[in-house]
Design a protein around this motif. Structure first.
Motif, mmCIF file in Angstrom:
data_model
loop_
_atom_site.group_PDB
_atom_site.id
_atom_site.type_symbol
_atom_site.label_atom_id
_atom_site.label_comp_id
_atom_site.label_asym_id
_atom_site.label_seq_id
_atom_site.Cartn_x
_atom_site.Cartn_y
_atom_site.Cartn_z
ATOM 1 N N TYR B 90 0.638 -1.231 -0.082
ATOM 2 C CA TYR B 90 0.051 0.057 -0.084
ATOM 3 C C TYR B 90 0.640 1.183 0.023
ATOM 4 C CZ TYR B 90 -4.171 -2.923 0.773
ATOM 5 O OH TYR B 90 -5.110 -3.803 0.471
ATOM 6 N N PHE B 91 0.630 2.036 -1.061
ATOM 7 C CA PHE B 91 1.263 3.166 -1.129
ATOM 8 C C PHE B 91 0.687 4.462 -0.807
ATOM 9 C CE2 PHE B 91 5.253 1.435 -2.656
ATOM 10 C CZ PHE B 91 4.762 0.194 -3.542
ATOM 11 N N CYS B 92 1.201 5.398 -0.184
ATOM 12 C CA CYS B 92 0.604 6.793 0.093
ATOM 13 C C CYS B 92 1.437 7.643 -0.637
ATOM 14 C CB CYS B 92 0.873 7.205 1.648
ATOM 15 S SG CYS B 92 0.190 8.876 2.005
ATOM 16 N N ALA B 93 0.594 8.609 -1.431
ATOM 17 C CA ALA B 93 1.276 9.561 -2.280
ATOM 18 C C ALA B 93 0.625 11.032 -1.848
ATOM 19 C CB ALA B 93 0.982 9.370 -3.545
ATOM 20 N N SER B 94 1.523 12.199 -2.104
ATOM 21 C CA SER B 94 0.940 13.254 -1.914
ATOM 22 C C SER B 94 1.352 14.407 -2.935
ATOM 23 C CB SER B 94 1.302 13.830 -0.603
ATOM 24 O OG SER B 94 2.856 14.167 -0.263
ATOM 25 N N ARG B 95 0.888 15.464 -2.855
ATOM 26 C CA ARG B 95 1.328 16.692 -3.856
ATOM 27 C C ARG B 95 0.986 17.709 -3.322
ATOM 28 N NH1 ARG B 95 -2.341 19.011 -7.779
ATOM 29 N NH2 ARG B 95 -4.311 18.074 -7.867
ATOM 30 N N GLY B 96 1.650 18.807 -3.837
ATOM 31 C CA GLY B 96 1.585 20.542 -3.332
ATOM 32 C C GLY B 96 0.212 20.944 -4.115
ATOM 33 N N ALA B 97 -0.198 22.219 -3.510
ATOM 34 C CA ALA B 97 -1.164 22.841 -4.337
ATOM 35 C C ALA B 97 -0.580 23.297 -5.547
ATOM 36 C CB ALA B 97 -1.630 24.056 -3.531
ATOM 37 N N SER B 98 0.460 23.782 -5.690
ATOM 38 C CA SER B 98 1.196 24.282 -6.835
ATOM 39 C C SER B 98 1.261 23.002 -7.887
ATOM 40 C CB SER B 98 2.178 25.168 -6.722
ATOM 41 O OG SER B 98 3.561 24.395 -5.975
ATOM 42 N N GLY B 99 1.708 22.070 -7.754
ATOM 43 C CA GLY B 99 2.162 20.889 -8.293
ATOM 44 C C GLY B 99 0.784 20.300 -9.302
ATOM 45 N N THR B 100 1.150 19.757 -10.184
ATOM 46 C CA THR B 100 0.012 19.184 -11.304
ATOM 47 C C THR B 100 -0.504 17.853 -10.332
ATOM 48 O OG1 THR B 100 1.546 18.081 -12.658
ATOM 49 C CG2 THR B 100 0.982 20.466 -13.247
ATOM 50 N N TYR B 101 -1.364 17.302 -11.076
ATOM 51 C CA TYR B 101 -1.811 15.875 -10.610
ATOM 52 C C TYR B 101 -0.840 14.994 -10.534
ATOM 53 C CZ TYR B 101 -4.414 11.559 -10.086
ATOM 54 O OH TYR B 101 -4.921 10.422 -9.846
ATOM 55 N N ASN B 102 0.070 15.126 -11.833
ATOM 56 C CA ASN B 102 1.101 14.242 -12.257
ATOM 57 C C ASN B 102 2.257 14.115 -11.077
ATOM 58 O OD1 ASN B 102 -0.333 14.298 -14.634
ATOM 59 N ND2 ASN B 102 0.582 16.253 -14.880
ATOM 60 N N GLU B 103 2.281 15.255 -10.320
ATOM 61 C CA GLU B 103 3.751 15.351 -9.635
ATOM 62 C C GLU B 103 3.312 14.901 -8.176
ATOM 63 O OE1 GLU B 103 4.006 19.685 -10.846
ATOM 64 O OE2 GLU B 103 6.124 19.189 -11.155
ATOM 65 N N GLN B 104 2.856 13.644 -8.006
ATOM 66 C CA GLN B 104 2.608 13.040 -6.918
ATOM 67 C C GLN B 104 3.902 12.343 -6.431
ATOM 68 O OE1 GLN B 104 -0.668 10.337 -6.952
ATOM 69 N NE2 GLN B 104 -1.533 11.775 -8.396
ATOM 70 N N PHE B 105 4.174 12.499 -5.048
ATOM 71 C CA PHE B 105 5.321 12.014 -4.495
ATOM 72 C C PHE B 105 4.899 10.744 -3.484
ATOM 73 C CE2 PHE B 105 8.650 14.917 -5.435
ATOM 74 C CZ PHE B 105 7.873 16.119 -5.983
ATOM 75 N N PHE B 106 5.491 9.709 -3.698
ATOM 76 C CA PHE B 106 5.119 8.389 -3.232
ATOM 77 C C PHE B 106 6.150 8.015 -1.892
ATOM 78 C CE2 PHE B 106 2.136 6.055 -6.096
ATOM 79 C CZ PHE B 106 2.153 6.979 -6.951
ATOM 80 N N GLY B 107 5.422 7.544 -1.040
ATOM 81 C CA GLY B 107 6.069 7.003 0.080
ATOM 82 C C GLY B 107 6.643 5.522 -0.154
ATOM 83 N N PRO B 108 7.370 4.720 0.854
ATOM 84 C CA PRO B 108 7.974 3.537 0.498
ATOM 85 C C PRO B 108 7.151 2.476 0.430
ATOM 86 C CG PRO B 108 8.556 4.413 2.737
ATOM 87 C CD PRO B 108 7.845 5.461 2.329
ATOM 88 N N GLY B 109 5.744 2.689 0.941
ATOM 89 C CA GLY B 109 4.982 1.718 1.159
ATOM 90 C C GLY B 109 4.706 0.810 2.360
ATOM 91 N N THR B 110 3.730 0.200 2.506
ATOM 92 C CA THR B 110 3.631 -0.993 3.841
ATOM 93 C C THR B 110 3.114 -2.097 3.032
ATOM 94 O OG1 THR B 110 2.892 0.753 5.491
ATOM 95 C CG2 THR B 110 2.234 -1.310 5.517
ATOM 96 N N ARG B 111 3.879 -3.033 3.367
ATOM 97 C CA ARG B 111 3.450 -4.520 2.927
ATOM 98 C C ARG B 111 2.518 -5.088 3.808
ATOM 99 N NH1 ARG B 111 5.423 -7.650 -0.911
ATOM 100 N NH2 ARG B 111 7.339 -6.447 -1.083
ATOM 101 N N LEU B 112 1.231 -5.039 3.412
ATOM 102 C CA LEU B 112 0.208 -6.015 4.449
ATOM 103 C C LEU B 112 0.093 -7.340 3.911
ATOM 104 C CD1 LEU B 112 -1.999 -5.630 6.507
ATOM 105 C CD2 LEU B 112 -3.504 -5.084 4.609
ATOM 106 N N THR B 113 0.338 -8.360 5.158
ATOM 107 C CA THR B 113 0.192 -9.700 4.854
ATOM 108 C C THR B 113 -1.061 -10.238 5.595
ATOM 109 O OG1 THR B 113 2.573 -10.033 4.459
ATOM 110 C CG2 THR B 113 1.344 -11.823 4.797
ATOM 111 N N VAL B 114 -2.149 -10.497 4.946
ATOM 112 C CA VAL B 114 -3.112 -11.146 5.689
ATOM 113 C C VAL B 114 -2.997 -12.560 5.698
ATOM 114 C CG1 VAL B 114 -5.803 -11.122 5.912
ATOM 115 C CG2 VAL B 114 -4.633 -9.111 4.985
ATOM 116 N N LEU B 115 -3.272 -13.204 6.918
ATOM 117 C CA LEU B 115 -3.041 -14.614 6.927
ATOM 118 C C LEU B 115 -4.416 -15.381 7.329
ATOM 119 C CD1 LEU B 115 0.178 -14.785 9.155
ATOM 120 C CD2 LEU B 115 0.043 -14.929 6.667
#
Lengths: 111, 115
Positions: B90-115
């Protein structure tokens, strides 16, 4: 037909080679085209984006969009082992928030 | 350089349990996103969030999912009753007000394992 098609590879080339990565798409409404690089177990990192057709260059990277053919490319010149990663294309129409992603191409640059 | 951070890096849970995945977007960003990537598959959009409300969500983002920005820094994704098929990055991403939709910055992710 999938909206965005991308060959998963792997694509293996020697260091210094020119690399060509491609995506095709079916939705003529797509206006924004992005290339992301993803290292193993990391989040995608935006490399380049282009709007509509044309070329865009940034250092060793060139992004090319051919809307008439519904085909986008990313070229990497003087490829380095550190370029080894999965390259994802993503695109979207104007005014729509969702990015539609390709499956990613795994690139391996051999020293 | 500012970056998006996510915790935990790996979450293991039993089917039917609730999980909360946490993200700290870049501090002056205003638009927030969650994506998931099932192993070996495409990145999939889940939800976008702006001004304390959901802007858009995909078909995947059903009633089992919710997002919240409980304070000025965190952005969370809750899965109420996890299923085996929720196992993914699961990746979270964010962008600034001046950035276009394309300029999203992604986090490193959380690996979710459901057993």
């Amino acid at each position: 037909q999938k909206e965005v098609e991308q060959d998963p590879g792997p694509l293996s080339v020697p260091e210094g080679a020119i690399v060509s990565l491609n995506c095709t798409y079916s939705n003529s409404a797509f206006q924004y085209f992005m290339w992301y690089r993803q290292y193993s177990r990391k989040g995608p990192e935006l490399l380049m984006y282009t709007y509509s057709s044309g070329n865009k260059e940034d250092g060793r990277f060139t992004a090319q969009v051919d809307k008439s053919s519904k085909y986008i490319s990313l070229f990497i010149r003087d490829s380095q082992p550190s370029d080894s990663a999965t390259y994802l294309c993503a695109m979207k129409p104007a005014g729509n928030y969702q990015l539609i992603w390709g499956a990613g191409t795994k690139l391996i640059i051999k020293p | 350089e500012p970056e998006v951070t996510q915790t935990p890096s790996h979450q293991v849970t039993q089917m039917g349990q609730e999980v909360i995945l946490r993200c700290v977007p870049i501090s002056n960003h205003l638009y927030f996103y969650w994506y998931r990537q099932i192993l070996g598959q495409k990145v999939e959009f889940l939800v976008s969030f702006y001004n304390n409300e959901i802007s858009e969500k995909s078909e995947i983002f059903d009633d089992q999912f919710s997002v919240e920005r409980p304070d000025g820094s965190n952005f969370t994704l809750k899965i109420r009753s996890t299923k085996l098929e929720d196992s993914a990055m699961y990746f979270c991403a964010s962008r600034g007000a001046s950035g276009t939709y394309n300029e999203q910055f992604f986090g490193p992710g959380t690996r979710l394992t459901v057993l």
